[in-house]
Design a protein around this motif. Structure first.
Motif, PDB file in Angstrom:
ATOM      1  N   GLU A 190     -12.987   7.448 -89.008  1.00 13.52           N
ATOM      2  CA  GLU A 190     -11.421   7.915 -88.060  1.00 13.52           C
ATOM      3  C   GLU A 190     -10.677   8.406 -89.277  1.00 13.52           C
ATOM      4  O   GLU A 190     -10.092   9.430 -89.210  1.00 13.52           O
ATOM      5  N   ILE A 191     -10.673   7.978 -90.324  1.00 12.16           N
ATOM      6  CA  ILE A 191      -9.709   8.351 -91.616  1.00 12.16           C
ATOM      7  C   ILE A 191     -10.109   9.823 -92.027  1.00 12.16           C
ATOM      8  O   ILE A 191      -9.136  10.837 -92.070  1.00 12.16           O
ATOM      9  N   ALA A 192     -11.514  10.094 -91.990  1.00  8.25           N
ATOM     10  CA  ALA A 192     -11.789  11.374 -92.622  1.00  8.25           C
ATOM     11  C   ALA A 192     -11.411  12.256 -91.489  1.00  8.25           C
ATOM     12  O   ALA A 192     -11.175  13.431 -91.859  1.00  8.25           O
ATOM     13  N   ARG A 193     -11.495  12.031 -90.280  1.00 10.15           N
ATOM     14  CA  ARG A 193     -10.906  12.998 -89.255  1.00 10.15           C
ATOM     15  C   ARG A 193      -9.681  13.311 -89.195  1.00 10.15           C
ATOM     16  O   ARG A 193      -9.309  14.239 -89.223  1.00 10.15           O
ATOM     17  N   PHE A 194      -8.736  12.075 -89.409  1.00 10.66           N
ATOM     18  CA  PHE A 194      -7.390  12.611 -89.729  1.00 10.66           C
ATOM     19  C   PHE A 194      -7.109  13.704 -90.787  1.00 10.66           C
ATOM     20  O   PHE A 194      -6.385  14.486 -90.556  1.00 10.66           O
ATOM     21  N   MET A 195      -7.811  13.128 -91.965  1.00 15.59           N
ATOM     22  CA  MET A 195      -7.872  14.222 -93.213  1.00 15.59           C
ATOM     23  C   MET A 195      -7.994  15.513 -92.926  1.00 15.59           C
ATOM     24  O   MET A 195      -7.302  16.666 -93.338  1.00 15.59           O
ATOM     25  N   ALA A 217       2.996  15.974 -88.423  1.00 14.42           N
ATOM     26  CA  ALA A 217       3.749  15.164 -87.427  1.00 14.42           C
ATOM     27  C   ALA A 217       3.043  14.563 -86.214  1.00 14.42           C
ATOM     28  O   ALA A 217       3.059  13.596 -85.800  1.00 14.42           O
ATOM     29  N   LYS A 218       2.070  15.506 -85.706  1.00 11.29           N
ATOM     30  CA  LYS A 218       1.455  15.061 -84.551  1.00 11.29           C
ATOM     31  C   LYS A 218       0.396  14.043 -84.867  1.00 11.29           C
ATOM     32  O   LYS A 218       0.178  13.012 -84.179  1.00 11.29           O
ATOM     33  N   VAL A 219      -0.349  14.433 -86.091  1.00  8.42           N
ATOM     34  CA  VAL A 219      -1.322  13.382 -86.511  1.00  8.42           C
ATOM     35  C   VAL A 219      -0.647  12.122 -86.969  1.00  8.42           C
ATOM     36  O   VAL A 219      -1.299  10.963 -86.720  1.00  8.42           O
ATOM     37  N   ARG A 220       0.688  12.240 -87.660  1.00  4.71           N
ATOM     38  CA  ARG A 220       1.255  10.798 -87.877  1.00  4.71           C
ATOM     39  C   ARG A 220       1.429   9.829 -86.651  1.00  4.71           C
ATOM     40  O   ARG A 220       1.184   8.544 -87.076  1.00  4.71           O
ATOM     41  N   LYS A 221       1.781  10.442 -85.688  1.00 12.37           N
ATOM     42  CA  LYS A 221       1.787   9.540 -84.300  1.00 12.37           C
ATOM     43  C   LYS A 221       0.553   8.776 -84.079  1.00 12.37           C
ATOM     44  O   LYS A 221       0.275   7.508 -83.896  1.00 12.37           O
ATOM     45  N   GLU A 222      -0.785   9.433 -84.225  1.00 15.25           N
ATOM     46  CA  GLU A 222      -1.963   8.734 -84.245  1.00 15.25           C
ATOM     47  C   GLU A 222      -2.381   7.909 -85.356  1.00 15.25           C
ATOM     48  O   GLU A 222      -2.886   6.767 -84.985  1.00 15.25           O
ATOM     49  N   VAL A 223      -1.917   8.214 -86.514  1.00 15.89           N
ATOM     50  CA  VAL A 223      -2.228   7.330 -87.683  1.00 15.89           C
ATOM     51  C   VAL A 223      -1.435   6.099 -87.459  1.00 15.89           C
ATOM     52  O   VAL A 223      -1.893   4.801 -87.603  1.00 15.89           O
ATOM     53  N   VAL A 224      -0.063   6.223 -86.939  1.00 16.06           N
ATOM     54  CA  VAL A 224       0.574   4.826 -86.817  1.00 16.06           C
ATOM     55  C   VAL A 224       0.216   4.048 -85.570  1.00 16.06           C
ATOM     56  O   VAL A 224       0.031   2.848 -85.813  1.00 16.06           O
ATOM     57  N   GLU A 225      -0.352   4.707 -84.520  1.00 14.36           N
ATOM     58  CA  GLU A 225      -1.060   3.735 -83.605  1.00 14.36           C
ATOM     59  C   GLU A 225      -2.361   3.435 -84.092  1.00 14.36           C
ATOM     60  O   GLU A 225      -2.722   1.984 -83.684  1.00 14.36           O
ATOM     61  N   PHE A 226      -3.301   4.060 -84.919  1.00 15.26           N
ATOM     62  CA  PHE A 226      -4.342   3.550 -85.458  1.00 15.26           C
ATOM     63  C   PHE A 226      -4.185   2.271 -86.150  1.00 15.26           C
ATOM     64  O   PHE A 226      -4.836   1.142 -86.183  1.00 15.26           O
ATOM     65  N   ARG A 227      -3.168   2.453 -87.271  1.00 13.73           N
ATOM     66  CA  ARG A 227      -2.697   1.307 -88.369  1.00 13.73           C
ATOM     67  C   ARG A 227      -2.192   0.226 -87.556  1.00 13.73           C
ATOM     68  O   ARG A 227      -2.441  -0.825 -88.316  1.00 13.73           O
ATOM     69  N   ARG A 228      -2.006   0.018 -86.361  1.00 12.11           N
ATOM     70  CA  ARG A 228      -1.322  -0.993 -85.639  1.00 12.11           C
ATOM     71  C   ARG A 228      -2.544  -2.030 -85.383  1.00 12.11           C
ATOM     72  O   ARG A 228      -2.343  -3.140 -85.332  1.00 12.11           O
ATOM     73  N   ASN A 229      -3.607  -1.503 -85.646  1.00 13.10           N
ATOM     74  CA  ASN A 229      -4.754  -2.522 -85.432  1.00 13.10           C
ATOM     75  C   ASN A 229      -5.203  -3.514 -86.640  1.00 13.10           C
ATOM     76  O   ASN A 229      -6.038  -4.042 -86.509  1.00 13.10           O
ATOM     77  N   PHE A 230      -4.313  -2.887 -87.819  1.00 10.97           N
ATOM     78  CA  PHE A 230      -5.017  -3.561 -89.002  1.00 10.97           C
ATOM     79  C   PHE A 230      -3.433  -4.000 -89.672  1.00 10.97           C
ATOM     80  O   PHE A 230      -2.837  -3.514 -90.491  1.00 10.97           O
ATOM     81  N   GLN A 231      -3.175  -5.348 -89.239  1.00 14.71           N
ATOM     82  CA  GLN A 231      -1.813  -5.920 -89.923  1.00 14.71           C
ATOM     83  C   GLN A 231      -2.103  -7.200 -90.400  1.00 14.71           C
ATOM     84  O   GLN A 231      -1.121  -7.793 -90.645  1.00 14.71           O
TER      85      GLN A 231
END
Length: 441
Positions: A391-396, A407-421
Protein backbone atom coordinates in the motif's frame (compact mmCIF):
# COMPACT_ATOMS: atom_id res chain seq x y z
CA UNK A 1 -11.25 19.39 36.48
CA UNK A 2 -9.34 22.10 34.60
CA UNK A 3 -8.58 21.14 31.01
CA UNK A 4 -5.13 21.22 29.50
CA UNK A 5 -6.19 23.97 27.10
CA UNK A 6 -7.37 26.09 30.05
CA UNK A 7 -4.01 25.58 31.73
CA UNK A 8 -2.18 26.60 28.54
CA UNK A 9 -4.29 29.74 28.28
CA UNK A 10 -2.88 30.94 31.61
CA UNK A 11 0.72 30.66 30.44
CA UNK A 12 2.77 33.34 28.63
CA UNK A 13 2.39 33.25 24.85
CA UNK A 14 6.04 32.24 24.40
CA UNK A 15 5.48 29.14 26.51
CA UNK A 16 2.32 28.27 24.63
CA UNK A 17 4.19 28.51 21.32
CA UNK A 18 6.79 25.97 22.44
CA UNK A 19 4.23 23.55 23.85
CA UNK A 20 1.81 23.84 20.98
CA UNK A 21 4.56 23.33 18.41
CA UNK A 22 5.74 20.22 20.24
CA UNK A 23 2.20 18.87 20.45
CA UNK A 24 1.70 19.56 16.74
CA UNK A 25 4.87 17.61 15.92
CA UNK A 26 3.78 14.66 18.05
CA UNK A 27 0.31 14.54 16.49
CA UNK A 28 1.65 14.95 12.97
CA UNK A 29 4.21 12.17 13.28
CA UNK A 30 1.43 9.77 14.24
CA UNK A 31 -0.27 10.69 10.95
CA UNK A 32 2.80 10.01 8.78
CA UNK A 33 4.44 7.00 7.21
CA UNK A 34 8.02 7.37 8.41
CA UNK A 35 10.59 5.67 6.17
CA UNK A 36 13.71 7.41 7.48
CA UNK A 37 16.22 4.57 7.79
CA UNK A 38 17.97 6.07 10.85
CA UNK A 39 14.91 6.56 13.07
CA UNK A 40 12.63 4.45 15.23
CA UNK A 41 10.24 4.73 18.18
CA UNK A 42 10.58 3.54 21.74
CA UNK A 43 7.84 1.58 23.44
CA UNK A 44 5.62 3.36 25.99
CA UNK A 45 7.48 1.59 28.79
CA UNK A 46 10.89 2.65 27.47
CA UNK A 47 9.64 6.21 26.99
CA UNK A 48 8.41 6.24 30.57
CA UNK A 49 11.78 4.95 31.75
CA UNK A 50 13.48 7.71 29.74
CA UNK A 51 11.72 10.45 31.76
CA UNK A 52 13.52 10.10 35.07
CA UNK A 53 15.50 12.08 37.61
CA UNK A 54 18.80 10.84 36.15
CA UNK A 55 18.50 13.54 33.50
CA UNK A 56 19.43 16.06 36.19
CA UNK A 57 22.51 14.18 37.39
CA UNK A 58 26.17 13.97 36.48
CA UNK A 59 28.33 10.85 36.36
CA UNK A 60 31.86 11.29 35.10
CA UNK A 61 33.81 8.06 35.20
CA UNK A 62 32.60 4.43 35.27
CA UNK A 63 30.26 2.61 37.65
CA UNK A 64 31.74 2.37 41.16
CA UNK A 65 34.56 4.68 40.06
CA UNK A 66 32.85 8.07 39.86
CA UNK A 67 33.99 11.60 40.53
CA UNK A 68 30.61 12.53 42.01
CA UNK A 69 28.48 11.12 44.82
CA UNK A 70 24.77 10.29 44.64
CA UNK A 71 25.02 7.71 41.85
CA UNK A 72 24.33 4.38 43.57
CA UNK A 73 21.29 3.64 41.39
CA UNK A 74 22.84 5.06 38.22
CA UNK A 75 25.69 2.60 38.69
CA UNK A 76 23.26 -0.31 38.93
CA UNK A 77 21.35 0.69 35.78
CA UNK A 78 24.51 1.30 33.78
CA UNK A 79 25.84 -2.12 34.79
CA UNK A 80 22.52 -3.69 33.74
CA UNK A 81 22.82 -2.01 30.33
CA UNK A 82 26.32 -3.43 29.93
CA UNK A 83 25.12 -6.88 31.01
CA UNK A 84 22.02 -7.05 28.80
CA UNK A 85 23.67 -5.57 25.71
CA UNK A 86 26.67 -7.85 26.19
CA UNK A 87 24.40 -10.89 26.31
CA UNK A 88 22.60 -9.81 23.15
CA UNK A 89 25.95 -9.54 21.36
CA UNK A 90 27.31 -12.91 22.38
CA UNK A 91 29.35 -12.06 25.45
CA UNK A 92 30.88 -8.74 24.44
CA UNK A 93 32.31 -6.07 26.68
CA UNK A 94 30.04 -3.02 26.32
CA UNK A 95 30.96 0.65 26.57
CA UNK A 96 27.61 2.51 26.80
CA UNK A 97 28.85 6.06 27.43
CA UNK A 98 29.10 7.44 23.86
CA UNK A 99 26.14 9.75 23.39
CA UNK A 100 25.89 8.95 19.66
CA UNK A 101 27.19 6.53 17.06
CA UNK A 102 29.52 9.25 15.77
CA UNK A 103 31.04 9.69 19.24
CA UNK A 104 31.45 5.91 19.41
CA UNK A 105 33.33 6.05 16.09
CA UNK A 106 35.50 8.92 17.27
CA UNK A 107 36.39 7.03 20.43
CA UNK A 108 37.43 3.89 18.58
CA UNK A 109 39.36 5.75 15.88
CA UNK A 110 41.29 7.70 18.51
CA UNK A 111 41.99 4.57 20.53
CA UNK A 112 43.39 2.77 17.48
CA UNK A 113 45.35 5.59 15.83
CA UNK A 114 47.72 7.99 17.54
CA UNK A 115 48.17 11.55 16.36
CA UNK A 116 50.46 12.15 13.36
CA UNK A 117 54.14 11.61 14.07
CA UNK A 118 57.40 11.85 12.18
CA UNK A 119 56.25 8.74 10.32
CA UNK A 120 53.25 10.65 8.96
CA UNK A 121 49.50 10.36 9.38
CA UNK A 122 47.99 7.00 10.34
CA UNK A 123 45.95 5.45 7.51
CA UNK A 124 42.43 4.03 7.55
CA UNK A 125 40.59 2.25 4.74
CA UNK A 126 36.84 2.89 4.42
CA UNK A 127 34.08 2.23 1.90
CA UNK A 128 33.25 5.10 -0.50
CA UNK A 129 30.75 7.60 0.89
CA UNK A 130 28.35 7.23 -2.03
CA UNK A 131 28.53 3.48 -1.51
CA UNK A 132 27.33 3.78 2.06
CA UNK A 133 30.07 4.91 4.45
CA UNK A 134 28.94 7.38 7.10
CA UNK A 135 30.44 10.86 7.03
CA UNK A 136 32.13 10.19 10.39
CA UNK A 137 34.27 7.56 8.64
CA UNK A 138 35.71 10.15 6.30
CA UNK A 139 38.09 13.08 6.00
CA UNK A 140 35.02 15.33 6.03
CA UNK A 141 34.05 14.12 9.52
CA UNK A 142 35.56 12.46 12.57
CA UNK A 143 38.37 10.71 10.73
CA UNK A 144 39.57 14.01 9.29
CA UNK A 145 39.23 15.81 12.63
CA UNK A 146 41.57 13.22 14.14
CA UNK A 147 44.12 13.74 11.32
CA UNK A 148 43.80 10.15 10.13
CA UNK A 149 44.34 9.65 6.41
CA UNK A 150 41.17 8.54 4.62
CA UNK A 151 41.66 5.99 1.83
CA UNK A 152 38.68 4.50 0.02
CA UNK A 153 38.30 0.77 -0.41
CA UNK A 154 37.58 -0.52 -3.94
CA UNK A 155 33.90 -0.89 -4.66
CA UNK A 156 32.00 -3.39 -6.80
CA UNK A 157 28.98 -1.53 -8.25
CA UNK A 158 27.46 -4.70 -9.68
CA UNK A 159 27.24 -6.30 -6.24
CA UNK A 160 26.67 -3.03 -4.34
CA UNK A 161 29.45 -3.99 -1.98
CA UNK A 162 33.16 -3.81 -1.25
CA UNK A 163 35.26 -5.50 -3.95
CA UNK A 164 36.85 -8.24 -1.84
CA UNK A 165 39.79 -9.21 -4.06
CA UNK A 166 40.85 -5.62 -4.72
CA UNK A 167 40.30 -4.66 -1.08
CA UNK A 168 42.53 -7.47 0.17
CA UNK A 169 45.28 -6.37 -2.22
CA UNK A 170 44.92 -2.74 -1.08
CA UNK A 171 45.12 -3.73 2.59
CA UNK A 172 48.31 -5.68 1.90
CA UNK A 173 49.84 -2.73 0.04
CA UNK A 174 48.72 0.16 2.26
CA UNK A 175 49.03 -1.58 5.65
CA UNK A 176 46.49 0.68 7.38
CA UNK A 177 46.09 1.03 11.13
CA UNK A 178 42.47 0.00 10.79
CA UNK A 179 39.74 -0.77 8.27
CA UNK A 180 36.09 0.31 8.64
CA UNK A 181 33.11 -1.67 7.36
CA UNK A 182 29.43 -0.92 7.85
CA UNK A 183 27.53 2.03 6.48
CA UNK A 184 24.50 4.24 6.33
CA UNK A 185 23.23 3.13 2.90
CA UNK A 186 23.45 -0.52 3.55
CA UNK A 187 21.54 -3.16 1.61
CA UNK A 188 23.79 -6.21 1.92
CA UNK A 189 26.28 -7.52 4.50
CA UNK A 190 29.87 -6.44 4.01
CA UNK A 191 32.52 -9.19 3.65
CA UNK A 192 33.64 -9.21 7.27
CA UNK A 193 35.59 -12.45 7.44
CA UNK A 194 37.63 -11.85 4.31
CA UNK A 195 38.49 -8.24 5.22
CA UNK A 196 39.25 -9.18 8.83
CA UNK A 197 41.73 -11.83 7.74
CA UNK A 198 43.48 -9.40 5.42
CA UNK A 199 43.56 -6.66 8.07
CA UNK A 200 44.94 -8.96 10.72
CA UNK A 201 47.65 -10.20 8.35
CA UNK A 202 49.17 -6.70 8.33
CA UNK A 203 48.53 -5.95 12.01
CA UNK A 204 45.45 -3.80 11.40
CA UNK A 205 42.15 -3.83 13.30
CA UNK A 206 38.73 -4.20 11.72
CA UNK A 207 36.12 -1.72 12.96
CA UNK A 208 32.50 -2.47 12.10
CA UNK A 209 29.97 0.35 12.26
CA UNK A 210 26.68 -1.40 13.00
CA UNK A 211 24.69 1.79 13.63
CA UNK A 212 22.01 0.85 11.12
CA UNK A 213 21.85 -2.90 11.65
CA UNK A 214 22.29 -3.37 15.40
CA UNK A 215 18.65 -4.41 15.78
CA UNK A 216 19.01 -6.94 12.98
CA UNK A 217 22.18 -8.31 14.58
CA UNK A 218 20.68 -8.81 18.02
CA UNK A 219 17.54 -10.14 16.31
CA UNK A 220 19.70 -12.76 14.57
CA UNK A 221 18.71 -11.73 11.05
CA UNK A 222 22.08 -10.12 10.30
CA UNK A 223 25.34 -11.82 11.13
CA UNK A 224 27.20 -10.61 14.19
CA UNK A 225 30.48 -9.08 12.95
CA UNK A 226 32.22 -10.07 16.19
CA UNK A 227 31.59 -13.72 15.23
CA UNK A 228 33.29 -13.19 11.86
CA UNK A 229 36.52 -11.46 12.79
CA UNK A 230 35.68 -7.83 13.56
CA UNK A 231 37.79 -6.58 16.44
CA UNK A 232 35.37 -3.94 17.61
CA UNK A 233 31.88 -2.73 16.77
CA UNK A 234 30.28 0.68 17.11
CA UNK A 235 26.55 1.32 16.89
CA UNK A 236 23.68 3.69 17.45
CA UNK A 237 20.89 2.59 19.78
CA UNK A 238 17.96 4.21 17.96
CA UNK A 239 17.81 2.88 14.38
CA UNK A 240 16.90 -0.76 13.84
CA UNK A 241 17.63 -1.09 17.55
CA UNK A 242 14.56 0.79 18.84
CA UNK A 243 15.95 2.50 21.93
CA UNK A 244 16.82 6.04 23.01
CA UNK A 245 19.25 8.08 20.96
CA UNK A 246 22.81 7.22 21.89
CA UNK A 247 25.76 5.04 20.99
CA UNK A 248 27.61 1.95 22.21
CA UNK A 249 30.92 0.21 21.59
CA UNK A 250 31.23 -3.58 21.77
CA UNK A 251 34.26 -5.87 21.66
CA UNK A 252 35.28 -9.28 22.96
CA UNK A 253 38.87 -8.16 23.46
CA UNK A 254 39.37 -6.94 27.01
CA UNK A 255 42.49 -4.93 26.21
CA UNK A 256 40.65 -3.10 23.43
CA UNK A 257 37.68 -2.49 25.70
CA UNK A 258 39.95 -0.93 28.32
CA UNK A 259 41.61 1.24 25.66
CA UNK A 260 38.32 2.71 24.39
CA UNK A 261 37.02 3.19 27.92
CA UNK A 262 40.06 5.33 28.70
CA UNK A 263 39.35 7.42 25.59
CA UNK A 264 35.57 7.98 25.70
CA UNK A 265 36.01 9.85 28.99
CA UNK A 266 37.58 12.37 29.17
CA UNK A 267 38.26 12.82 25.43
CA UNK A 268 34.76 12.82 23.95
CA UNK A 269 32.20 12.53 26.76
CA UNK A 270 31.97 14.03 30.22
CA UNK A 271 28.48 13.27 31.48
CA UNK A 272 26.81 10.69 29.26
CA UNK A 273 23.10 11.62 29.43
CA UNK A 274 22.15 9.25 32.22
CA UNK A 275 18.39 9.36 31.72
CA UNK A 276 18.74 7.28 28.53
CA UNK A 277 20.22 4.32 30.42
CA UNK A 278 16.96 2.92 31.93
CA UNK A 279 15.26 3.19 28.53
CA UNK A 280 18.22 1.46 26.90
CA UNK A 281 18.03 -1.38 29.43
CA UNK A 282 14.27 -1.80 28.82
CA UNK A 283 14.80 -1.85 25.05
CA UNK A 284 17.57 -4.42 25.39
CA UNK A 285 15.16 -6.65 27.29
CA UNK A 286 12.46 -6.09 24.66
CA UNK A 287 14.96 -7.24 22.06
CA UNK A 288 15.82 -10.26 24.21
CA UNK A 289 12.20 -11.41 24.25
CA UNK A 290 10.83 -10.04 20.96
CA UNK A 291 13.89 -9.13 18.88
CA UNK A 292 13.93 -12.14 16.58
CA UNK A 293 10.28 -11.74 15.57
CA UNK A 294 10.80 -7.99 15.07
CA UNK A 295 13.98 -8.35 13.02
CA UNK A 296 12.43 -11.07 10.90
CA UNK A 297 9.46 -8.84 10.06
CA UNK A 298 11.75 -5.88 9.31
CA UNK A 299 13.64 -7.90 6.71
CA UNK A 300 10.41 -9.29 5.25
CA UNK A 301 8.92 -5.80 5.03
CA UNK A 302 11.99 -4.32 3.34
CA UNK A 303 11.92 -7.05 0.70
CA UNK A 304 8.18 -6.59 0.19
CA UNK A 305 8.52 -2.81 -0.17
CA UNK A 306 11.33 -3.14 -2.69
CA UNK A 307 9.40 -5.65 -4.80
CA UNK A 308 6.23 -3.55 -4.63
CA UNK A 309 8.04 -0.35 -5.63
CA UNK A 310 9.57 -2.15 -8.61
CA UNK A 311 6.14 -3.47 -9.59
CA UNK A 312 4.76 0.09 -9.41
CA UNK A 313 7.39 1.30 -11.89
CA UNK A 314 10.24 2.56 -9.69
CA UNK A 315 13.88 1.77 -10.41
CA UNK A 316 14.91 -0.10 -7.27
CA UNK A 317 18.58 -0.91 -6.83
CA UNK A 318 19.82 -4.49 -6.49
CA UNK A 319 17.13 -6.41 -8.37
CA UNK A 320 19.58 -9.16 -9.39
CA UNK A 321 20.60 -9.53 -5.74
CA UNK A 322 17.08 -9.68 -4.34
CA UNK A 323 16.95 -5.91 -3.70
CA UNK A 324 17.91 -5.96 -0.01
CA UNK A 325 18.79 -8.07 3.01
CA UNK A 326 18.58 -5.22 5.51
CA UNK A 327 15.90 -2.77 6.63
CA UNK A 328 16.70 -0.46 3.73
CA UNK A 329 15.59 0.02 0.15
CA UNK A 330 17.38 2.29 -2.34
CA UNK A 331 15.41 3.85 -5.22
CA UNK A 332 16.69 5.82 -8.22
CA UNK A 333 14.33 8.74 -8.96
CA UNK A 334 16.46 10.73 -11.40
CA UNK A 335 13.82 10.60 -14.10
CA UNK A 336 11.32 12.19 -11.72
CA UNK A 337 13.48 15.20 -10.84
CA UNK A 338 15.92 13.65 -8.37
CA UNK A 339 15.92 12.76 -4.72
CA UNK A 340 15.39 16.26 -3.33
CA UNK A 341 12.24 16.87 -5.36
CA UNK A 342 10.80 13.41 -4.70
CA UNK A 343 11.45 13.63 -0.97
CA UNK A 344 9.72 17.02 -0.76
CA UNK A 345 6.67 15.85 -2.68
CA UNK A 346 6.38 12.75 -0.52
CA UNK A 347 6.58 14.79 2.67
CA UNK A 348 3.67 16.86 1.41
CA UNK A 349 1.79 13.56 1.25
CA UNK A 350 2.88 12.67 4.83
CA UNK A 351 5.42 10.09 3.64
CA UNK A 352 8.79 10.86 5.20
CA UNK A 353 11.94 9.73 3.35
CA UNK A 354 15.41 11.14 2.76
CA UNK A 355 17.26 11.95 -0.44
CA UNK A 356 20.48 9.96 -0.75
CA UNK A 357 23.54 9.54 -2.92
CA UNK A 358 23.59 6.32 -4.92
CA UNK A 359 26.81 4.46 -5.74
CA UNK A 360 27.15 6.06 -9.17
CA UNK A 361 26.51 9.64 -7.95
CA UNK A 362 29.44 12.06 -7.68
CA UNK A 363 29.94 13.41 -4.13
CA UNK A 364 28.95 16.93 -5.21
CA UNK A 365 25.44 15.66 -6.07
CA UNK A 366 24.58 15.63 -2.38
CA UNK A 367 22.08 18.52 -2.63
CA UNK A 368 19.99 16.71 -5.23
CA UNK A 369 21.21 13.11 -5.49
CA UNK A 370 19.72 10.43 -7.68
CA UNK A 371 18.20 8.43 -4.92
CA UNK A 372 15.90 7.94 -2.01
CA UNK A 373 16.88 5.83 1.00
CA UNK A 374 13.94 4.10 2.65
CA UNK A 375 13.84 2.16 5.93
CA UNK A 376 10.95 0.05 7.19
CA UNK A 377 11.96 -0.51 10.83
CA UNK A 378 9.73 2.13 12.44
CA UNK A 379 6.63 1.19 10.48
CA UNK A 380 7.34 -2.44 11.38
CA UNK A 381 7.44 -1.41 15.03
CA UNK A 382 4.01 0.21 14.55
CA UNK A 383 2.69 -3.16 13.35
CA UNK A 384 2.87 -2.99 9.55
CA UNK A 385 3.33 -6.15 7.51
CA UNK A 386 4.00 -7.03 3.87
CA UNK A 387 0.58 -6.03 2.51
CA UNK A 388 0.98 -2.63 4.13
CA UNK A 389 4.31 -2.17 2.35
CA UNK A 390 2.48 -2.71 -0.93
CA UNK A 391 0.00 0.00 0.00
CA UNK A 392 2.88 2.37 0.78
CA UNK A 393 4.38 1.64 -2.65
CA UNK A 394 1.09 2.58 -4.28
CA UNK A 395 0.96 5.87 -2.38
CA UNK A 396 4.51 6.65 -3.48
CA UNK A 397 3.81 5.83 -7.12
CA UNK A 398 0.78 8.14 -7.17
CA UNK A 399 2.88 11.05 -5.87
CA UNK A 400 6.22 10.58 -7.62
CA UNK A 401 5.40 8.80 -10.88
CA UNK A 402 1.77 9.75 -11.55
CA UNK A 403 2.17 13.33 -10.34
CA UNK A 404 -1.01 13.21 -8.30
CA UNK A 405 -1.69 16.10 -5.92
CA UNK A 406 0.17 15.24 -2.67
CA UNK A 407 -2.58 16.88 -0.60
CA UNK A 408 -5.11 14.39 -1.97
CA UNK A 409 -2.86 11.43 -1.23
CA UNK A 410 -2.11 12.85 2.23
CA UNK A 411 -5.73 12.44 3.30
CA UNK A 412 -5.59 8.74 2.44
CA UNK A 413 -2.20 8.34 4.15
CA UNK A 414 -3.58 9.84 7.36
CA UNK A 415 -6.56 7.48 7.26
CA UNK A 416 -4.27 4.50 6.56
CA UNK A 417 -1.91 5.45 9.40
CA UNK A 418 -4.78 5.52 11.94
CA UNK A 419 -4.71 1.72 11.83
CA UNK A 420 -1.18 1.67 13.28
CA UNK A 421 -1.04 3.47 16.59
CA UNK A 422 0.35 0.80 18.92
CA UNK A 423 4.03 -0.11 19.28
CA UNK A 424 4.63 -3.85 18.75
CA UNK A 425 7.45 -6.20 19.77
CA UNK A 426 7.46 -4.69 23.26
CA UNK A 427 6.07 -5.36 26.74
CA UNK A 428 2.33 -4.70 26.55
CA UNK A 429 1.92 -2.49 29.60
CA UNK A 430 0.52 0.98 30.26
CA UNK A 431 3.10 2.85 32.35
CA UNK A 432 0.58 5.48 33.51
CA UNK A 433 -2.01 5.68 36.27
CA UNK A 434 -4.50 8.55 36.35
CA UNK A 435 -2.35 10.36 33.83
CA UNK A 436 0.86 10.02 35.86
CA UNK A 437 3.96 8.17 34.76
CA UNK A 438 4.40 5.44 37.35
CA UNK A 439 8.19 5.45 37.08
CA UNK A 440 8.30 9.02 38.42
CA UNK A 441 6.66 8.13 41.74
Amino acid sequence: MVSWDEILARLPSEVREVIETTRAHNRWRRETINLIASENVMSPLAEAAYLNDMMHRYAEGKPRKRYYQGLRYVDVVEELVMKYMGELLGGAFIEPRPVSGTIANATVFRALASCPSSEGRPKALIAPVQAGAHVSHTKFGTLGALCIEHIELPYDPDNLNVDVDKAVKMIEDVKPVFVVLGGSLYLFPHPVREIAEAAHSVGAKLVYDAAHVLGLIVGKRWRNPLDHGADIMTASTHKTFPGPQGGIIATRQEDLYKAVSRIVFPYFVSNHHLHRLPALAITALEMKYYGEAYADQVVRNAKALAEALAAEGFKVLGEHLGYTRSHQVAVDVREYGGGAKAAQLLEEANIIVNKNLLPYDPPDAIKNPSGLRLGVQEMTRWGMKEDDMREIARFMRRVVIDGEDPAKVRKEVVEFRRNFQKVHYAFDVDPTENGKLLLLY
